[in-house]
Design an enzyme around this catalytic site. Structure first.
Site, PDB file in Angstrom:
ATOM      1  N   LYS A 131     -74.692  67.090 -95.264  1.00 40.95           N
ATOM      2  CA  LYS A 131     -74.010  66.153 -96.165  1.00 40.95           C
ATOM      3  C   LYS A 131     -72.543  65.974 -95.802  1.00 40.95           C
ATOM      4  O   LYS A 131     -71.984  64.896 -95.978  1.00 40.95           O
ATOM      5  CB  LYS A 131     -74.118  66.625 -97.621  1.00 40.95           C
ATOM      6  CG  LYS A 131     -75.474  66.376 -98.244  1.00 40.95           C
ATOM      7  CD  LYS A 131     -75.353  66.398 -99.764  1.00 40.95           C
ATOM      8  CE  LYS A 131     -76.714  66.265-100.430  1.00 40.95           C
ATOM      9  NZ  LYS A 131     -76.615  66.443-101.889  1.00 40.95           N
TER      10      LYS A 131
ATOM     11  N   LYS B 199     -89.016  60.724 -94.566  1.00 44.23           N
ATOM     12  CA  LYS B 199     -89.248  60.954 -95.992  1.00 44.23           C
ATOM     13  C   LYS B 199     -88.976  59.689 -96.802  1.00 44.23           C
ATOM     14  O   LYS B 199     -88.057  58.940 -96.484  1.00 44.23           O
ATOM     15  CB  LYS B 199     -88.295  62.052 -96.494  1.00 44.23           C
ATOM     16  CG  LYS B 199     -88.988  63.368 -96.784  1.00 44.23           C
ATOM     17  CD  LYS B 199     -88.008  64.411 -97.250  1.00 44.23           C
ATOM     18  CE  LYS B 199     -87.915  64.466 -98.759  1.00 44.23           C
ATOM     19  NZ  LYS B 199     -87.189  65.645 -99.242  1.00 44.23           N
TER      20      LYS B 199
ATOM     21  N   LYS C 277     -84.348  57.170-101.498  1.00 38.15           N
ATOM     22  CA  LYS C 277     -83.666  56.140-102.283  1.00 38.15           C
ATOM     23  C   LYS C 277     -82.647  55.394-101.433  1.00 38.15           C
ATOM     24  O   LYS C 277     -82.223  54.306-101.793  1.00 38.15           O
ATOM     25  CB  LYS C 277     -82.997  56.754-103.503  1.00 38.15           C
ATOM     26  CG  LYS C 277     -81.835  57.673-103.157  1.00 38.15           C
ATOM     27  CD  LYS C 277     -81.074  58.048-104.406  1.00 38.15           C
ATOM     28  CE  LYS C 277     -80.112  59.192-104.214  1.00 38.15           C
ATOM     29  NZ  LYS C 277     -79.205  59.169-103.098  1.00 38.15           N
TER      30      LYS C 277
END
Ligand code: TRP
Length: 347
Positions: free
Chosen positions: A116, A208, A211
């Site tokens: 991240k 995967k 969103k």
């Protein structure tokens, strides 16, 4: 305090809940409420470790949307505890104590932080770095024993166990002196989920479902209506072969594997059974059945979410009531922690 079997899990209010969240987390949350006392938390403190794209209004909307998804999926807010993290200050309070237990070396190994934070690590927030300690506090402040988490959170859960263990060791004498026996925090165990916990993109079976994928056709959102669900499944990527009749035949066919996995998870049966039924069938026929099943299972949830998000007063009242009940447990833990550590408090 005796150790009570208790489930805790958290979902970040980052918007756009999809089929992956539903099958990977929510379905499991619903199942666990039959056997355990459960706390399901909308982790808004975690959500601000990175900038919220739409700002405070979007954060509020997302918190209510996750709450609505919990309820619409079938979690009973009167029997279980549904709440948002920031309404229970003990999460942040215990985080501080655990910050002084956890070691820099442990946090430096966290792969999610590395991903991240990316290349510009100097510019990442301290909150993003400390995220796993807050997660440990979420779990330990309820002395939860079981934590349903996906694959990507396993390392964080292991860190929670390490922190719990070190606290138990560092303060063992004080823990015993305060009547808690030889350990204060139970070591939380992961709860592994059933088939199709990893739902993949409908456009690329090796990625995967997410969103943040720019194509809305890659995912089924929990708020999609019947038409959108049908369209997305019909357009989902496949290959030219008919379906195999055994699971082995799915090994090199990521898209086929994903669609069969989704069918199996929605129907609540193993993939092998789905293939018994559809082995040899063309995708067109299989997809029609998948559309019917997905619409039957998901469109009532979408309708209920729509109804709930229109009723802010009700959703907020669920969170307030949940936070009151959560706090009764959390404050008891926090009082004990203060005694164990050696703080002075009002009695
Ligand atoms: N980090 C988890 C996620 O992104 C969310 C979370 C926060 C959580 N606190 C938790 C999950 C405690 C389980 C237990 O999915």
């Amino acid at each position: 305090m005796a150790i009570i079997e208790r489930v805790f899990s958290g979902v970040q209010p980052t918007g756009n809940l999809h089929l992956g969240n539903y099958l990977g987390a929510l379905v499991n949350f619903v199942k666990l409420q039959a056997t355990y006392n459960c706390l399901y938390c909308v982790v808004d403190l975690h959500a601000i470790t990175v900038p919220v794209p739409g700002g405070p209004d979007e954060l509020r909307r997302n918190i209510r949307e996750v709450t609505a998804a919990f309820i619409a999926s079938g979690i009973d807010p009167r029997k279980q505890i549904i709440f948002n993290q920031s309404q229970v200050p003990e999460h942040a309070e215990l985080t501080w104590v655990l910050n002084c237990v956890a070691r820099l070396g442990w946090l430096n190994r966290m792969t999610q932080f590395k991903e991240k934070a990316g290349k510009d690590r100097e510019n990442a927030s301290i909150g993003l770095y400390d995220y796993p300690v807050l997660m440990a506090a979420d779990i330990l402040v309820y002395r939860a024993t079981h934590v349903p988490v996906g694959e990507d959170q396993k390392q964080h859960l292991e860190l929670s166990r390490d922190i719990a263990q070190k606290f138990n060791n560092d303060f063992s004498e004080s823990i015993a002196a305060h009547g808690h026996g030889d350990k204060f925090f139970p070591l939380p165990e992961p709860v592994i989920t059933g088939p199709a916990t990893r739902v993949m993109s409908l456009r690329d079976g090796t990625k995967k479902m997410s969103k943040s994928d720019p194509s809305d056709y890659s995912r089924i959102n929990l708020t999609d209506d019947a038409d959108a669900i049908a369209q997305k499944i019909r357009k989902a990527k496949t290959d030219p072969e008919p379906l195999p009749s055994e699971e082995k035949g799915l090994e090199t066919r990521a898209e086929a594997d994903n669609l069969v996995g989704i069918y199996a998870a929605l129907a609540g049966k193993p993939k092998s059974e789905v293939l018994c039924e559809f082995g040899g069938a063309q995708f067109s026929g299989f997809k029609s059945n998948l559309v019917d099943l997905a619409v039957a299972k998901l469109s009532p949830i979408a309708a209920e979410m729509k109804r709930l998000t229109a009723d802010e007063g009700y959703v907020d009242s669920v969170l307030i009531d949940g936070a009151d009940r959560a706090r009764a447990i959390a404050s008891e833990t926090m009082d004990a922690v203060k005694d164990i550590v050696g703080f002075i408090r009002k009695r």
